[in-house]
Motif scaffolding. Structure first.
Motif, PDB file in Angstrom:
ATOM      1  N   GLU A  31       0.827  -1.193   0.000  1.00 22.05           N
ATOM      2  CA  GLU A  31       0.000   0.000   0.000  1.00 22.05           C
ATOM      3  C   GLU A  31       0.870   1.254   0.000  1.00 22.05           C
ATOM      4  OE1 GLU A  31      -1.540   1.432   4.195  1.00 22.05           O
ATOM      5  OE2 GLU A  31      -1.976  -0.695   3.920  1.00 22.05           O
ATOM      6  N   GLU A  33       0.220   5.785   0.311  1.00 22.45           N
ATOM      7  CA  GLU A  33      -0.730   6.864   0.560  1.00 22.45           C
ATOM      8  C   GLU A  33      -0.027   8.198   0.324  1.00 22.45           C
ATOM      9  OE1 GLU A  33      -2.962   8.540   4.482  1.00 22.45           O
ATOM     10  OE2 GLU A  33      -3.111   6.395   4.113  1.00 22.45           O
ATOM     11  N   GLU A  35      -0.746  12.586   0.368  1.00 20.03           N
ATOM     12  CA  GLU A  35      -1.637  13.606   0.895  1.00 20.03           C
ATOM     13  C   GLU A  35      -1.228  14.957   0.324  1.00 20.03           C
ATOM     14  OE1 GLU A  35      -3.095  15.032   5.305  1.00 20.03           O
ATOM     15  OE2 GLU A  35      -2.111  13.091   5.057  1.00 20.03           O
ATOM     16  N   LYS A  40      -6.485  13.229   0.138  1.00 26.01           N
ATOM     17  CA  LYS A  40      -5.654  12.075   0.465  1.00 26.01           C
ATOM     18  C   LYS A  40      -6.034  10.937  -0.471  1.00 26.01           C
ATOM     19  CE  LYS A  40      -5.075  11.121   4.847  1.00 26.01           C
ATOM     20  NZ  LYS A  40      -5.261  10.592   6.208  1.00 26.01           N
ATOM     21  N   ARG A  42      -5.127   6.833  -1.180  1.00 29.24           N
ATOM     22  CA  ARG A  42      -4.485   5.615  -0.684  1.00 29.24           C
ATOM     23  C   ARG A  42      -4.748   4.514  -1.690  1.00 29.24           C
ATOM     24  NH1 ARG A  42      -6.580   1.411   2.574  1.00 29.24           N
ATOM     25  NH2 ARG A  42      -4.918   0.193   3.490  1.00 29.24           N
ATOM     26  N   ALA A  44      -3.994   0.445  -2.243  1.00 27.42           N
ATOM     27  CA  ALA A  44      -3.548  -0.740  -1.504  1.00 27.42           C
ATOM     28  C   ALA A  44      -3.877  -1.997  -2.289  1.00 27.42           C
ATOM     29  CB  ALA A  44      -4.230  -0.783  -0.138  1.00 27.42           C
TER      30      ALA A  44
END
Length: 159
Positions: A31, A33, A35, A40, A42, A44
């Motif tokens: 994963e 992420e 921002e 944001k 993400r 995965a």
């Protein structure tokens, strides 16, 4: 009122999502992420879903078949040496020189001192210098320039 709701809605950068997914494949992460202000994203992948790791392992084989075949004699000649090799501390991409066209940090037969940079492993746009743990002569370079490397993979042998 619909226009106002649409203006406040998050705009998804599809190319960014694709780039992040490709980065997951390149680095063998599960994963990632990012921002940006109050936005944001993400991305995965489940580690054991049967779609992740096996597909990644099978995909590079056809692309690197010729270099792997060419490198096989060197690796076959140094299996015992690989046990004494400097190993990658992270998953990333190995670079044998500071920039394209530059002389390699360490070549077979070259002498290095303890603490000398022998190659770089790039991970997430961070260049991580891999240094010689002791003085000696480079006996084998077990990776190619620009090759993806795994955690604990043998990289270079110094005796």
């Amino acid at each position: 009122m619909n226009d106002k709701a649409e203006k406040g809605a998050m705009q998804v950068d599809v190319q960014l999502v694709r780039d992040l997914a490709a980065l997951l494949d390149d680095t063998n992460l599960t994963e990632i992420e990012v921002e940006d202000g109050d936005r944001k994203i993400r991305v995965a992948r489940k580690a054991g879903n049967g779609h992740g790791a096996p597909a990644y392992i099978a995909a590079p084989a056809p692309v690197t078949a010729a270099p792997v075949a060419a490198a096989a004699p060197a690796e076959a000649a140094t299996p015992a040496a690989a046990a004494n090799a400097i190993r990658s501390p992270i998953v990333g991409t190995a670079y044998l020189a500071a920039e394209p066209g530059a002389a390699p940090y360490a070549a077979i037969g070259s002498t290095v001192k303890a603490g000398d940079t022998v190659l770089i492993v790039e991970a997430m746009k961070v260049m991580n210098a891999i240094t010689a743990p002791h003085a000696g002569t480079v006996k084998a370079v077990l990776v190619d320039n620009g090759q993806p490397v795994e955690y604990d993979q043998p990289l270079i042998v110094i005796e």
